[in-house]
Design a protein around this motif. Structure first.
Motif, PDB file in Angstrom:
ATOM      1  N   GLU A  90       0.691  10.464 -10.582  1.00 33.98           N
ATOM      2  CA  GLU A  90       0.063   9.433 -11.413  1.00 33.98           C
ATOM      3  C   GLU A  90       1.105   8.416 -11.845  1.00 33.98           C
ATOM      4  O   GLU A  90       2.198   8.780 -12.291  1.00 33.98           O
ATOM      5  N   PHE A  91       0.776   7.162 -11.685  1.00 31.36           N
ATOM      6  CA  PHE A  91       1.704   6.097 -12.085  1.00 31.36           C
ATOM      7  C   PHE A  91       1.779   6.037 -13.606  1.00 31.36           C
ATOM      8  O   PHE A  91       0.765   5.959 -14.294  1.00 31.36           O
ATOM      9  N   GLU A 117       0.812  -1.213   0.000  1.00 30.70           N
ATOM     10  CA  GLU A 117       0.000   0.000   0.000  1.00 30.70           C
ATOM     11  C   GLU A 117       0.846   1.263   0.000  1.00 30.70           C
ATOM     12  O   GLU A 117       0.297   2.374   0.022  1.00 30.70           O
ATOM     13  N   LEU A 144      -0.461   4.536  -1.629  1.00 30.96           N
ATOM     14  CA  LEU A 144      -1.577   4.293  -2.537  1.00 30.96           C
ATOM     15  C   LEU A 144      -2.898   4.728  -1.912  1.00 30.96           C
ATOM     16  O   LEU A 144      -3.908   4.801  -2.603  1.00 30.96           O
ATOM     17  N   TYR A 178       1.237  -2.312  -5.309  1.00 29.94           N
ATOM     18  CA  TYR A 178       0.229  -2.814  -6.240  1.00 29.94           C
ATOM     19  C   TYR A 178      -0.305  -1.635  -7.060  1.00 29.94           C
ATOM     20  O   TYR A 178      -1.340  -1.046  -6.740  1.00 29.94           O
ATOM     21  N   LEU A 179       0.415  -1.290  -8.117  1.00 33.17           N
ATOM     22  CA  LEU A 179       0.067  -0.138  -8.939  1.00 33.17           C
ATOM     23  C   LEU A 179      -0.586  -0.588 -10.231  1.00 33.17           C
ATOM     24  O   LEU A 179      -0.034  -1.409 -10.965  1.00 33.17           O
ATOM     25  N   GLY A 180      -1.761  -0.054 -10.501  1.00 34.03           N
ATOM     26  CA  GLY A 180      -2.439  -0.305 -11.759  1.00 34.03           C
ATOM     27  C   GLY A 180      -2.224   0.839 -12.724  1.00 34.03           C
ATOM     28  O   GLY A 180      -1.554   1.839 -12.413  1.00 34.03           O
ATOM     29  N   GLU A 181      -2.771   0.728 -13.901  1.00 37.53           N
ATOM     30  CA  GLU A 181      -2.607   1.741 -14.930  1.00 37.53           C
ATOM     31  C   GLU A 181      -3.207   3.073 -14.471  1.00 37.53           C
ATOM     32  O   GLU A 181      -4.352   3.138 -14.025  1.00 37.53           O
ATOM     33  N   ARG A 182      -2.388   4.146 -14.537  1.00 40.19           N
ATOM     34  CA  ARG A 182      -2.787   5.509 -14.170  1.00 40.19           C
ATOM     35  C   ARG A 182      -3.273   5.589 -12.714  1.00 40.19           C
ATOM     36  O   ARG A 182      -4.109   6.437 -12.360  1.00 40.19           O
ATOM     37  N   ALA A 183      -2.754   4.728 -11.873  1.00 40.60           N
ATOM     38  CA  ALA A 183      -3.134   4.752 -10.456  1.00 40.60           C
ATOM     39  C   ALA A 183      -2.603   6.013  -9.790  1.00 40.60           C
ATOM     40  O   ALA A 183      -1.519   6.510 -10.130  1.00 40.60           O
ATOM     41  N   ARG A 184      -3.350   6.540  -8.838  1.00 38.73           N
ATOM     42  CA  ARG A 184      -2.947   7.725  -8.086  1.00 38.73           C
ATOM     43  C   ARG A 184      -2.157   7.316  -6.846  1.00 38.73           C
ATOM     44  O   ARG A 184      -2.538   6.394  -6.124  1.00 38.73           O
ATOM     45  N   VAL A 185      -1.076   8.024  -6.588  1.00 37.19           N
ATOM     46  CA  VAL A 185      -0.294   7.850  -5.367  1.00 37.19           C
ATOM     47  C   VAL A 185      -0.116   9.222  -4.735  1.00 37.19           C
ATOM     48  O   VAL A 185      -0.295  10.257  -5.396  1.00 37.19           O
TER      49      VAL A 185
END
Length: 530
Positions: free
Chosen positions: A447-448, A394, A488, A428-435
Motif C-alpha cells: 500500500e502506498f 504503471e 500498479l 502515478y500513485l494515489g492515496e492508499r493505492a495498491r502496488v
C-alpha cells in the motif's frame, strides 16, 4: 503505441535495422509446427488457388486448383488439404495425460476438483500473415456445414467425408487466434513484429519479406533499402522477386502468367471432352497434363519464397529464450484443443454461424481478461517490456533504502512493515493505492503511504504474503539494499460477473436460443372478409 515502441521505431529508422522489442520470446513455438502458405484467386473471396503445407522444411506438399471456378476441383483441393492437416491433428489428440479441473457439482452446487484427460501437447498451425488467419477462418466457415453423401444422400453437391471435420477444426483454430497470447494459429508477421520494432508502419509489417529485410538486412544495405527491394523489385518478366506473403496474388502475375495458363487449361479440357477416338484423346490428355503442370509450377513459384521466408522467421524467433509464462499460456491452448477434440468425439454439432448473446459476451470478457493477463505477464517476463510500463507510470523500480517493522492494530496484530524505495521513476500513485511485486511467482501487495525527499523516495506498506506468524517469514520482506520492482497493475486478473445461462437470457439480448414460437393468429370474427 507505447512511448518505448515509438522510440524503438525511431532508432530503427536512424540505425537502418530493426530494434529488439523484447528480450525473450513471448509466444510458444512447437517443435513440429504445420506451416501453411495459402494462395487465393483474385476477385472471388474464399476461392483457393493453391497452397504449400507440411511439417518438413525441405519437402512441403504442393496443392493446386487448376480451375478455381470448378467446384469438383475445389473439393479435391480441400480433400487433399484434409489428408495433410487432420492426421497431424490426430497425432496430438491421441496422446493424453491426467490433469485436474475444477467443476461445479450438479447436486451440491459446490466447486470440486475432478480428474480429466488433457492432451500432452497441442498442434500448431503457422501462416505467413494475418490475412492467412482470416482466410482459414473463411475456409472453415465454408466447410463445416457441408453435407456429405452419407449424411444426406439427396444433397446436390455432396462434400468429401472429411471436409466438414476440417472446417470445424479450422474454425476452432481461427477463433482461438483471436484470444490474446494464444499460439495455436499464429501469423509469422505478428510474431516477428512483437519481438522486433521496424522502421515502417504496422500495416507494412504484414509484408513478410519487408519485415525480414528490416530484421536481418543483407550486408551493406539498410533495412529501408532492403524492404523497398522486397516490395518492388521485379524480374525480366515483370514478376515480383519477393511475392506477397499471401493469400492474395500480384495483379501482374494474374494477368500475364496465371490467366493465360488457366485459359490454356480450359481449352485443353474442352478439347479432351470433344475427342472422338482413343488416339486423339491420348494426345489431348497430354496437352491437358502439360497445362496442369504449368499451373502447378506457377503456384509453386509464388508460394515457395514465402514458405522459405516463414521458416527463416521461425529460426530468428527460436534464437530467443522462451518467457517464463509462455508455458502457462500454452497449457490453456492445450485445454482448448482438448475441449474441442472432446466435442468432436461426442458428436456435437458444428459451431453456429452466430453466437448467442451469452456466448458472445463470455467470449468478449475472456478476451479482455486474457489481454490484461498477457500484458502483465509479458512485463513480468521481460525487463524491456517492463521498461515501457515504467515509462508510462504503471510501474517503478529502485533500491530499498530502509525497512521499518510495524504492525496492524487490533486484537491480533499482523506484520505491516514499511519499506522505503529510492527510484528515478515517476509512478502515478494515489492515496492508499495498491502496488504489486512478484514474490516466488506470486503477487505480493503493498500500500502506498507517501513520498519523501521530493518524490525520490516512495514509502510502501507490505500487506500480504508474509505468513501467518507474528513475524514475517524469511524472504517475504525486502531487505535494505535489495533491488525491487513494483507495478500498479495486478498480476492476476479476476473473473467478471457471472452471466445468465443461455436459456435465461432476456429477450432484450436475443432471448433463449432456438426458433421463437409462431404467434397465435387473431380469432376469426363475423366482420372478417374471407
Amino acid at each position: 503505441m507505447s512511448l518505448i515502441s515509438t522510440l524503438a521505431r525511431l532508432e530503427a529508422v536512424s540505425s537502418g535495422r530493426a530494434q529488439p522489442a523484447a528480450t525473450v520470446r513471448h509466444r510458444r513455438l512447437s517443435d513440429r509446427p504445420l506451416v501453411l502458405v495459402p494462395l487465393t484467386t483474385a476477385g472471388e473471396a474464399g476461392a483457393p488457388l493453391g497452397a504449400l503445407v507440411g511439417t518438413d522444411r525441405d519437402a512441403p506438399h504442393l496443392l493446386v486448383v487448376a480451375q478455381p471456378r470448378d467446384r469438383d476441383l475445389r473439393f479435391a483441393f480441400l480433400s487433399e488439404l484434409a489428408d495433410v492437416v487432420l492426421p497431424y491433428l490426430d497425432g496430438y489428440a491421441e496422446s493424453v495425460e491426467a490433469a485436474e479441473r475444477t467443476e461445479t457439482d450438479p447436486e451440491t452446487g459446490k466447486r470440486v476438483k475432478v480428474e480429466v484427460e488433457l492432451c500432452a501437447d497441442a498442434p500448431q498451425l503457422i501462416v505467413p500473415s494475418r490475412a492467412g488467419v482470416e482466410f482459414l477462418r473463411l475456409l472453415g466457415r465454408s466447410m463445416r456445414f457441408r453435407r456429405t453423401a452419407e449424411q444426406d444422400p439427396e444433397t446436390p453437391y455432396p462434400a468429401p467425408p472429411r471436409l466438414p471435420l476440417l472446417g470445424r477444426w479450422l474454425t476452432h483454430f481461427a477463433e482461438r487466434a483471436r484470444v490474446p497470447g494464444a499460439s495455436l494459429l499464429p501469423a509469422v508477421t505478428d510474431l516477428l513484429a512483437r519481438h522486433w520494432a521496424s522502421g515502417q508502419s504496422t500495416l507494412e509489417d504484414q509484408h513478410l519479406g519487408a519485415l525480414l529485410a528490416w530484421i536481418d538486412p543483407p550486408e551493406g544495405v539498410t533495412g529501408a533499402e532492403a524492404a523497398l527491394r522486397a516490395e518492388l523489385d521485379r524480374d525480366a518478366e515483370g514478376q515480383l522477386l519477393c511475392p506477397p506473403a499471401g493469400p492474395a496474388t500480384d495483379p501482374a502475375f494474374d494477368n500475364r502468367l496465371l490467366a493465360p495458363a488457366i485459359e490454356r487449361y480450359d481449352r485443353a479440357r474442352t478439347a479432351l471432352a470433344a475427342a472422338e477416338d482413343g488416339l486423339e484423346a491420348d494426345d489431348r490428355l497430354g496437352a491437358l497434363t502439360a497445362a496442369e503442370r504449368e499451373i502447378r509450377a506457377l503456384v509453386e513459384s509464388r508460394t515457395r519464397p514465402t514458405w522459405d521466408a516463414v521458416w527463416r522467421g521461425l529460426d530468428l524467433l527460436r534464437a530467443l529464450p522462451e518467457g517464463a509464462h509462455v508455458e502457462e499460456r500454452w497449457t490453456r491452448d492445450r485445454w482448448s484443443f482438448t475441449a474441442h477434440r472432446d466435442r468432436v468425439l461426442a458428436g456435437e454439432p458444428p459451431q453456429p454461424r452466430r453466437d448467442d448473446a451469452v456466448t458472445a459476451a463470455n467470449k468478449l470478457a475472456a478476451r479482455e481478461r486474457e489481454q490484461a493477463r498477457l500484458e502483465a505477464q509479458e512485463a513480468l517476463d521481460d525487463p524491456l517490456v517492463m521498461a515501457g510500463r515504467r515509462l508510462s507510470g504503471e510501474a517503478f523500480a529502485g533500491e530499498v533504502t530502509d525497512v521499518v517493522m510495524a504492525y496492524s492494530e487490533g486484537k491480533r496484530p499482523s506484520p505491516r512493515p514499511l519499506v522505503t524505495v529510492r527510484t528515478d521513476d515517476r509512478p502515478y500513485l494515489g492515496e492508499r493505492a495498491r502496488v504489486y511485486r512478484s514474490l516466488g511467482g506470486r503477487p505480493q501487495a503493498a500500500e502506498f503511504v507517501g513520498y519523501e525527499d521530493e518524490g525520490a523516495l516512495v514509502v510502501l506498506r507490505i500487506v500480504d504474503k508474509m505468513g501467518r506468524g507474528k513475524e514475517p517469514e524469511v524472504g517475504s520482506v525486502p531487505e535494505k539494499g535489495d533491488p525491487v520492482c513494483f507495478t500498479l497493475f495486478e498480476h492476476e486478473q479476476r473473473g467478471g460477473a457471472k452471466l445468465p445461462d443461455p436459456e435465461d437470457t432476456p429477450w432484450t439480448h436475443g432471448g433463449p436460443p432456438g426458433e421463437a414460437a409462431a404467434p397465435e393468429p387473431d380469432p376469426v370474427t363475423a366482420e372478417d372478409l374471407l
